[in-house]
Design a protein around this motif. Structure first.
Motif, PDB file in Angstrom:
ATOM      1  N   GLN A  31       0.815  -1.210   0.000  1.00  0.00           N
ATOM      2  CA  GLN A  31       0.000   0.000   0.000  1.00  0.00           C
ATOM      3  C   GLN A  31       0.851   1.263   0.000  1.00  0.00           C
ATOM      4  N   GLU A  32       2.110   1.131   0.449  1.00  0.00           N
ATOM      5  CA  GLU A  32       3.011   2.280   0.442  1.00  0.00           C
ATOM      6  C   GLU A  32       3.642   2.514  -0.932  1.00  0.00           C
ATOM      7  N   SER A  33       3.599   1.501  -1.805  1.00  0.00           N
ATOM      8  CA  SER A  33       4.250   1.610  -3.116  1.00  0.00           C
ATOM      9  C   SER A  33       3.393   2.411  -4.084  1.00  0.00           C
ATOM     10  N   ASP A  34       4.016   2.878  -5.152  1.00  0.00           N
ATOM     11  CA  ASP A  34       3.281   3.646  -6.167  1.00  0.00           C
ATOM     12  C   ASP A  34       2.358   2.751  -6.982  1.00  0.00           C
ATOM     13  N   ASP A  35       2.754   1.491  -7.196  1.00  0.00           N
ATOM     14  CA  ASP A  35       1.982   0.610  -8.086  1.00  0.00           C
ATOM     15  C   ASP A  35       0.708   0.074  -7.426  1.00  0.00           C
ATOM     16  N   ARG A  36       0.810  -0.281  -6.159  1.00  0.00           N
ATOM     17  CA  ARG A  36      -0.333  -0.787  -5.383  1.00  0.00           C
ATOM     18  C   ARG A  36      -1.111  -1.872  -6.138  1.00  0.00           C
ATOM     19  N   PRO A  37      -0.529  -3.045  -6.357  1.00  0.00           N
ATOM     20  CA  PRO A  37      -1.285  -4.101  -7.042  1.00  0.00           C
ATOM     21  C   PRO A  37      -2.477  -4.540  -6.203  1.00  0.00           C
ATOM     22  N   SER A  38      -3.558  -4.913  -6.864  1.00  0.00           N
ATOM     23  CA  SER A  38      -4.737  -5.420  -6.153  1.00  0.00           C
ATOM     24  C   SER A  38      -4.353  -6.708  -5.424  1.00  0.00           C
ATOM     25  N   THR A  39      -4.805  -6.836  -4.157  1.00  0.00           N
ATOM     26  CA  THR A  39      -4.334  -7.934  -3.308  1.00  0.00           C
ATOM     27  C   THR A  39      -5.504  -8.754  -2.772  1.00  0.00           C
ATOM     28  N   ILE A  40      -5.349 -10.091  -2.886  1.00  0.00           N
ATOM     29  CA  ILE A  40      -6.278 -11.043  -2.260  1.00  0.00           C
ATOM     30  C   ILE A  40      -5.549 -11.685  -1.088  1.00  0.00           C
ATOM     31  N   ILE A  41      -6.127 -11.603   0.089  1.00  0.00           N
ATOM     32  CA  ILE A  41      -5.524 -12.153   1.304  1.00  0.00           C
ATOM     33  C   ILE A  41      -6.134 -13.529   1.594  1.00  0.00           C
ATOM     34  N   VAL A  42      -5.259 -14.487   1.972  1.00  0.00           N
ATOM     35  CA  VAL A  42      -5.699 -15.847   2.288  1.00  0.00           C
ATOM     36  C   VAL A  42      -5.370 -16.128   3.756  1.00  0.00           C
ATOM     37  N   SER A  43      -6.360 -16.639   4.501  1.00  0.00           N
ATOM     38  CA  SER A  43      -6.114 -16.955   5.912  1.00  0.00           C
ATOM     39  C   SER A  43      -7.037 -18.085   6.357  1.00  0.00           C
ATOM     40  N   ALA A  44      -6.788 -18.581   7.533  1.00  0.00           N
ATOM     41  CA  ALA A  44      -7.608 -19.667   8.077  1.00  0.00           C
ATOM     42  C   ALA A  44      -9.041 -19.198   8.271  1.00  0.00           C
ATOM     43  N   TYR A  45      -9.966 -20.122   8.184  1.00  0.00           N
ATOM     44  CA  TYR A  45     -11.398 -19.818   8.249  1.00  0.00           C
ATOM     45  C   TYR A  45     -11.758 -19.038   9.508  1.00  0.00           C
ATOM     46  N   GLY A  46     -11.153 -19.402  10.633  1.00  0.00           N
ATOM     47  CA  GLY A  46     -11.517 -18.748  11.886  1.00  0.00           C
ATOM     48  C   GLY A  46     -10.728 -17.490  12.186  1.00  0.00           C
ATOM     49  N   ASP A  47      -9.872 -17.077  11.279  1.00  0.00           N
ATOM     50  CA  ASP A  47      -8.985 -15.938  11.551  1.00  0.00           C
ATOM     51  C   ASP A  47      -9.603 -14.632  11.029  1.00  0.00           C
ATOM     52  N   MET A  48     -10.850 -14.342  11.422  1.00  0.00           N
ATOM     53  CA  MET A  48     -11.559 -13.188  10.876  1.00  0.00           C
ATOM     54  C   MET A  48     -10.961 -11.864  11.345  1.00  0.00           C
ATOM     55  N   ALA A  49     -10.311 -11.857  12.495  1.00  0.00           N
ATOM     56  CA  ALA A  49      -9.704 -10.611  12.984  1.00  0.00           C
ATOM     57  C   ALA A  49      -8.613 -10.144  12.025  1.00  0.00           C
ATOM     58  N   ASN A  50      -7.731 -11.082  11.617  1.00  0.00           N
ATOM     59  CA  ASN A  50      -6.680 -10.726  10.673  1.00  0.00           C
ATOM     60  C   ASN A  50      -7.246 -10.369   9.292  1.00  0.00           C
ATOM     61  N   ILE A  51      -8.301 -11.067   8.889  1.00  0.00           N
ATOM     62  CA  ILE A  51      -8.920 -10.770   7.589  1.00  0.00           C
ATOM     63  C   ILE A  51      -9.498  -9.357   7.595  1.00  0.00           C
ATOM     64  N   ARG A  52     -10.168  -8.976   8.720  1.00  0.00           N
ATOM     65  CA  ARG A  52     -10.701  -7.621   8.814  1.00  0.00           C
ATOM     66  C   ARG A  52      -9.568  -6.591   8.769  1.00  0.00           C
ATOM     67  N   THR A  53      -8.468  -6.901   9.467  1.00  0.00           N
ATOM     68  CA  THR A  53      -7.315  -5.997   9.445  1.00  0.00           C
ATOM     69  C   THR A  53      -6.799  -5.838   8.012  1.00  0.00           C
ATOM     70  N   ALA A  54      -6.732  -6.960   7.290  1.00  0.00           N
ATOM     71  CA  ALA A  54      -6.245  -6.920   5.907  1.00  0.00           C
ATOM     72  C   ALA A  54      -7.164  -6.069   5.027  1.00  0.00           C
ATOM     73  N   MET A  55      -8.478  -6.238   5.188  1.00  0.00           N
ATOM     74  CA  MET A  55      -9.419  -5.459   4.369  1.00  0.00           C
ATOM     75  C   MET A  55      -9.312  -3.972   4.704  1.00  0.00           C
ATOM     76  N   ASN A  56      -9.110  -3.674   5.986  1.00  0.00           N
ATOM     77  CA  ASN A  56      -8.952  -2.272   6.388  1.00  0.00           C
ATOM     78  C   ASN A  56      -7.665  -1.671   5.838  1.00  0.00           C
ATOM     79  N   ARG A  57      -6.661  -2.513   5.603  1.00  0.00           N
ATOM     80  CA  ARG A  57      -5.387  -2.030   5.072  1.00  0.00           C
ATOM     81  C   ARG A  57      -5.361  -1.959   3.545  1.00  0.00           C
ATOM     82  N   GLY A  58      -6.487  -2.278   2.911  1.00  0.00           N
ATOM     83  CA  GLY A  58      -6.552  -2.078   1.467  1.00  0.00           C
ATOM     84  C   GLY A  58      -6.626  -3.324   0.631  1.00  0.00           C
ATOM     85  N   ALA A  59      -6.770  -4.519   1.245  1.00  0.00           N
ATOM     86  CA  ALA A  59      -6.933  -5.732   0.444  1.00  0.00           C
ATOM     87  C   ALA A  59      -8.218  -5.627  -0.374  1.00  0.00           C
TER      88      ALA A  59
END
Length: 421
Positions: free
Chosen positions: A79-107
């Motif tokens: 997210q700090e780079s100029d290119d900012r490629p679109s990102t899909i985050i992969v995590s364990a099914y029960g790891d919704m806290a990290n997934i929410r953090t990832a979406m808030n960071r621009g995933a």
């Protein structure tokens, strides 16, 4: 037209050893058809190295839990780079806290483990559609910027801005248009060059053309060509200008004023620069981009262009600085000037009526009436033409055109037909 876009490039970041083979197998059809290409990294550090080497990555699919640099840290750096490629985050099914953090960071989207490859394919396809919109937007912006940079060589800034939005304006080819063609040339400049050092020559030409092109652009003219000290300008191309002839006359007068100021400034520095001679003619011409794949030139061809160049040259014989054709005068509203004569230009058989445009400061109404009276006598073949022009020269010794006609009459010429070679 937007060129075909290259295959989308996807970087997959995951420390699972079998994932590369599984993804390559699942997307074999898209790989074979050239729709996508894949890169693979095992942690965030390796991913950043690959991204530095491949600046054309469109999408990143990254696991969150990895050794070295985890997916959330990688996402923050992306997210700090100029290119900012679109990102899909992969995590364990029960790891919704990290997934929410990832979406808030621009995933852009997320997937859960274990990965459902049908879901992966659908998510990647959805993300690629988003990437396609972004890529096309960037491509359009790049084409517009490139077009603007090229067009700015020829056109006024506002016209270049307008034309840059349509990249087809840079395609090779021509069209027939009604234009006004204006040529300028500095008298005796070739000889002057021999006496100048390169630094002085560069300073003179750079200053001269900066002033001249600013005036051309202020009148929304198109700089078709600069050769040596000569300038070729078009009005009525590439865009329609119903008042192209009037613009050309106004521009010619402004160029004349600026060039005389420029000459005076250099005269004070001890360098005598010749007068700028200007010719203007209006009529049909073929205009457009002509050249090859590596080089093109926006220019114009036809008798209208040749005639304007020869009118510029005619000033040398006439003693004038600006010479415009009757076709310009007919098309230009509120033309103020005086007839020069019926010129037979080099390579022509028939005569062309030419005029000298004037500013109000150059010639008051009373003096213009006296000239028109003398010219009417010349045209009618009356004996009173010679004393009429002699009186004009007596009142205004610097009237080069009146002096030209007086000299012709003294040498036995008559009438308004003038051979210009």
């Amino acid at each position: 037209m937007i060129p075909d876009l290259p295959p989308a490039r996807i970087l997959v970041v995951d420390d699972e050893p079998d994932l590369e083979a599984l993804i390559t197998q699942k997307f074999r059809r898209q790989l074979r058809d050239g729709q996508v290409t894949f890169l693979f990294a095992h942690d965030g550090h390796e991913a950043l190295d690959l991204l530095a080497a491949h600046r054309d990555v469109d999408m990143v699919v990254s696991d969150i839990n990895m050794p070295g640099m985890d997916g959330l840290t990688l996402l923050a750096k992306l997210q700090e780079s100029d290119d900012r490629p679109s990102t899909i985050i992969v995590s364990a099914y029960g790891d919704m806290a990290n997934i929410r953090t990832a979406m808030n960071r621009g995933a852009f989207d997320f997937l859960t483990k274990p990965i459902d490859f049908t879901d992966l394919e659908t998510t990647i396809a959805r993300t690629l559609r988003h990437v396609g919109v972004l890529r096309e937007g960037r491509q359009r912006q790049m084409l517009a910027e490139r077009a603007h940079a090229s067009l700015a060589r020829y056109f006024s800034p506002n016209l270049a801005e307008r034309l840059a939005g349509d990249a087809s304006g840079l395609e090779l080819g021509g069209e027939r248009r009604e234009v006004a063609s204006l040529f300028t040339d500095i008298a005796g400049f070739t000889g002057l060059v021999e006496s100048l050092d390169p630094g002085q020559l560069a300073e003179i030409l750079n200053g001269y053309f900066a002033a001249m092109t600013d005036i051309v652009f202020a009148h929304e003219g198109t700089v078709a060509k600069i050769v040596g000290d000569a300038l070729h300008v078009l009005f009525g191309a590439p865009g329609d200008q119903p008042d192209h002839a009037a613009r050309a006359v106004d521009c010619a007068l402004a160029l004349d004023t600026a060039s005389e100021v420029f000459r005076a400034r250099w005269q004070e520095r001890g360098i005598a620069i010749g007068a700028t001679r200007i010719g203007v003619h209006a009529g049909p011409a073929i205009v457009g981009n002509f050249g090859g794949g590596r080089y093109f030139d926006y220019t114009a061809y036809g008798d209208t262009i040749n005639t304007s160049a020869r009118l510029e040259n005619a000033n040398k014989a006439l003693g004038t600085r600006i010479c415009v054709s009757q076709s310009v005068v007919i098309r230009a509203e509120r033309f103020r000037g005086r007839p020069v004569g019926d010129l037979v230009l080099r390579g022509k058989q028939s005569a062309l009526r030419a005029f000298e445009p004037l500013t109000e400061e150059e010639y008051d109404a009373a003096m213009l009436d006296r000239y028109l009276d003398a010219f009417a006598k010349l045209e009618a073949g009356e004996a009173g033409a010679m004393p009429a022009f002699a009186a004009l020269v007596g009142l205004r010794p610097d009237d080069a055109l009146a002096a030209f006609h007086l000299k012709r009459l003294l040498n036995g010429a008559s009438g308004t037909r003038i051979e210009v070679r």
